[in-house]
Scaffold this motif. Sequence first.
Motif, PDB file in Angstrom:
ATOM      1  N   PHE A 135     -10.762 -19.940  26.636  1.00 34.06           N
ATOM      2  CA  PHE A 135     -10.366 -21.308  26.288  1.00 34.06           C
ATOM      3  C   PHE A 135      -9.383 -21.844  27.323  1.00 34.06           C
ATOM      4  CE2 PHE A 135      -6.242 -20.256  24.068  1.00 34.06           C
ATOM      5  CZ  PHE A 135      -5.486 -21.336  24.515  1.00 34.06           C
ATOM      6  N   TYR A 136      -8.516 -20.966  27.830  1.00 33.02           N
ATOM      7  CA  TYR A 136      -7.555 -21.340  28.858  1.00 33.02           C
ATOM      8  C   TYR A 136      -8.304 -21.790  30.122  1.00 33.02           C
ATOM      9  CZ  TYR A 136      -2.873 -20.728  31.040  1.00 33.02           C
ATOM     10  OH  TYR A 136      -1.653 -20.896  31.657  1.00 33.02           O
ATOM     11  N   MET A 137      -9.340 -21.042  30.521  1.00 36.22           N
ATOM     12  CA  MET A 137     -10.117 -21.378  31.704  1.00 36.22           C
ATOM     13  C   MET A 137     -10.832 -22.715  31.523  1.00 36.22           C
ATOM     14  SD  MET A 137     -13.034 -19.120  33.684  1.00 36.22           S
ATOM     15  CE  MET A 137     -14.147 -19.067  32.287  1.00 36.22           C
ATOM     16  N   ALA A 138     -11.433 -22.929  30.360  1.00 35.07           N
ATOM     17  CA  ALA A 138     -12.156 -24.171  30.105  1.00 35.07           C
ATOM     18  C   ALA A 138     -11.224 -25.376  30.099  1.00 35.07           C
ATOM     19  CB  ALA A 138     -12.888 -24.073  28.766  1.00 35.07           C
ATOM     20  N   ALA A 139      -9.978 -25.158  29.703  1.00 34.96           N
ATOM     21  CA  ALA A 139      -9.014 -26.261  29.669  1.00 34.96           C
ATOM     22  C   ALA A 139      -8.514 -26.633  31.056  1.00 34.96           C
ATOM     23  CB  ALA A 139      -7.838 -25.886  28.765  1.00 34.96           C
ATOM     24  N   VAL A 140      -8.217 -25.637  31.886  1.00 36.12           N
ATOM     25  CA  VAL A 140      -7.553 -25.940  33.158  1.00 36.12           C
ATOM     26  C   VAL A 140      -8.498 -26.163  34.328  1.00 36.12           C
ATOM     27  CG1 VAL A 140      -5.491 -24.683  32.462  1.00 36.12           C
ATOM     28  CG2 VAL A 140      -7.228 -23.508  33.823  1.00 36.12           C
ATOM     29  N   ALA A 141      -9.756 -25.721  34.228  1.00 35.91           N
ATOM     30  CA  ALA A 141     -10.673 -25.890  35.360  1.00 35.91           C
ATOM     31  C   ALA A 141     -10.846 -27.364  35.731  1.00 35.91           C
ATOM     32  CB  ALA A 141     -12.017 -25.233  35.062  1.00 35.91           C
ATOM     33  N   PRO A 142     -11.195 -28.261  34.800  1.00 35.23           N
ATOM     34  CA  PRO A 142     -11.268 -29.680  35.163  1.00 35.23           C
ATOM     35  C   PRO A 142      -9.884 -30.298  35.382  1.00 35.23           C
ATOM     36  CG  PRO A 142     -12.516 -29.213  33.157  1.00 35.23           C
ATOM     37  CD  PRO A 142     -11.635 -28.032  33.416  1.00 35.23           C
ATOM     38  N   LEU A 143      -8.915 -29.864  34.581  1.00 35.72           N
ATOM     39  CA  LEU A 143      -7.593 -30.488  34.611  1.00 35.72           C
ATOM     40  C   LEU A 143      -6.896 -30.291  35.959  1.00 35.72           C
ATOM     41  CD1 LEU A 143      -5.024 -30.418  31.737  1.00 35.72           C
ATOM     42  CD2 LEU A 143      -4.292 -29.834  34.030  1.00 35.72           C
ATOM     43  N   PHE A 144      -6.879 -29.064  36.468  1.00 37.74           N
ATOM     44  CA  PHE A 144      -6.187 -28.807  37.726  1.00 37.74           C
ATOM     45  C   PHE A 144      -6.866 -29.518  38.893  1.00 37.74           C
ATOM     46  CE2 PHE A 144      -3.441 -24.773  37.088  1.00 37.74           C
ATOM     47  CZ  PHE A 144      -2.892 -25.347  35.951  1.00 37.74           C
ATOM     48  N   PRO A 198      -4.620 -27.685  23.657  1.00 34.46           N
ATOM     49  CA  PRO A 198      -4.784 -26.498  24.498  1.00 34.46           C
ATOM     50  C   PRO A 198      -3.577 -26.223  25.382  1.00 34.46           C
ATOM     51  CG  PRO A 198      -6.778 -27.815  24.518  1.00 34.46           C
ATOM     52  CD  PRO A 198      -5.742 -28.614  23.798  1.00 34.46           C
ATOM     53  N   ASN A 199      -2.911 -27.275  25.854  1.00 38.39           N
ATOM     54  CA  ASN A 199      -1.727 -27.071  26.693  1.00 38.39           C
ATOM     55  C   ASN A 199      -0.651 -26.286  25.954  1.00 38.39           C
ATOM     56  OD1 ASN A 199      -2.640 -28.337  29.011  1.00 38.39           O
ATOM     57  ND2 ASN A 199      -1.910 -30.341  28.388  1.00 38.39           N
TER      58      ASN A 199
END
Length: 461
Positions: free
Chosen positions: A258-267, A357-358
């Motif tokens: 879930f961490y990966m799915a949240a930050v991949a587009p965000l970063f 998620p953050n």
Amino acid sequence: MQKRKKNLVEDAKFSSFHMRLTIYSSGGPFLDGYILSIIAIALTQITPQLHLNATWSGLVGASALIGIFIGGFLGYVTDRVGRQLMYTIDFILLIVASLLQFWIQTGWELFIIRLILGISIGADYPIATSLLAEFSPRKQRGTMLGVTLIAYYVGSTVAYIVGQLMLSIGPDAWRWMLASSAVPAIILVLLRLGTPESPRWLLQKGRRTEALGVLKEVYGPDASLDDIVVPNAGQAKTSYLKLFSRGYLRRTLYVGLFYMAAVAPLFAMLTFGPEMLTSYHLFEGAGGYGAAIISALFLIGCVPALFLVNKLGRRLMIIISFAGMTVGILLLGIFPNGPVGIILLGFVAYAIFSGGPNVMEWLAPNELFPTEVRGTAVGITTCISRFGAVFGTYLFPWGLQNFGIGPTMLVGAAVTFGGLIICIALAPETTNKSLNAASSAYSSKDRFSRKQQRSLHSSSQ
């Protein structure tokens, strides 16, 4: 019904010590946001000066993320040698690397130095968040760890504003931008001096006298070792394998994915914010300020999540959040050419719903794993997340160049939807549990006796 006995650690009132520790522990996320975002403005000058193509631009943008991936493995060292020592060492490395950026002459030099910066940041995540979680009362744990994520967006917002203002210095403004991260790092090193070691870690290592001394210093003379029950104290060993054992594999997959799915587009969006806004024909000529506004929206989204993490519960909040994020980024992919109102709605929805998620990114691994592997768990799940973030950030400029903003954002929507499915399938509920109860993977199917289960449950009440 028997009244629950008050625990001086789990039921402590939020004190000035908790406030200071939260602020100091937020230093790493602040610098993470600052360092990862200031490069977005600096790249507008670096790219032509150092003759970077799309590949090298992506590598420089992703270099700190690659470093964070490597630094996450140092969580194991944190569990072995302690939180307090590593708490200062990692920032000294960050200061040196920040200053060295001023003198780089080639793209590969910048890549290497920012890789080192990322390693120091990645190391700080398990150090600072483990220390914070192990001192936090159960009712404030979600808020205290959530504040560290707010610090990330504060750092990101400040970086965009500082970078945009520094552009007036001239063609070498980017050198001052990149070196400027040394200033808050020096301040934070000085503030962190004197922070006590985690009594839970000390007790886990069998250092009972030192653990009791810290407890009495922080919580008063009535504090005792009974207030920090640590299962198998002095016996349980730090091991990567425990994260992938029957009791914890599900949790490792949940947090990491879930961490990966949240930050991949965000970063990717934060690192290349000005270029992304130009593609939407927004804030042209002032992309730094536009990116600062988007970063501020992410910050604002964290605020309601801090309150809802206890009200709604961990599981429901993160599921609703991923659903909202998916809708927001889907709008950005479907309507790349406007109207402007739809584009802005997409940005606002994605940013506001990302607060869930953050907040959970560091709360979940610190709650779901026991003391002997807590730092290791934060580090490994951070590594898993940065694996996706590195590819997202590296491929974002390539996607813009070859396919345009619409298809690129649709890929981000697919990744975010994947995060929603992961949370529905794997997210546990730990709201209002003590740290011991939340991190226990014991069940009736495990080899532990029912007596042990009842003992652990009673210690959480």
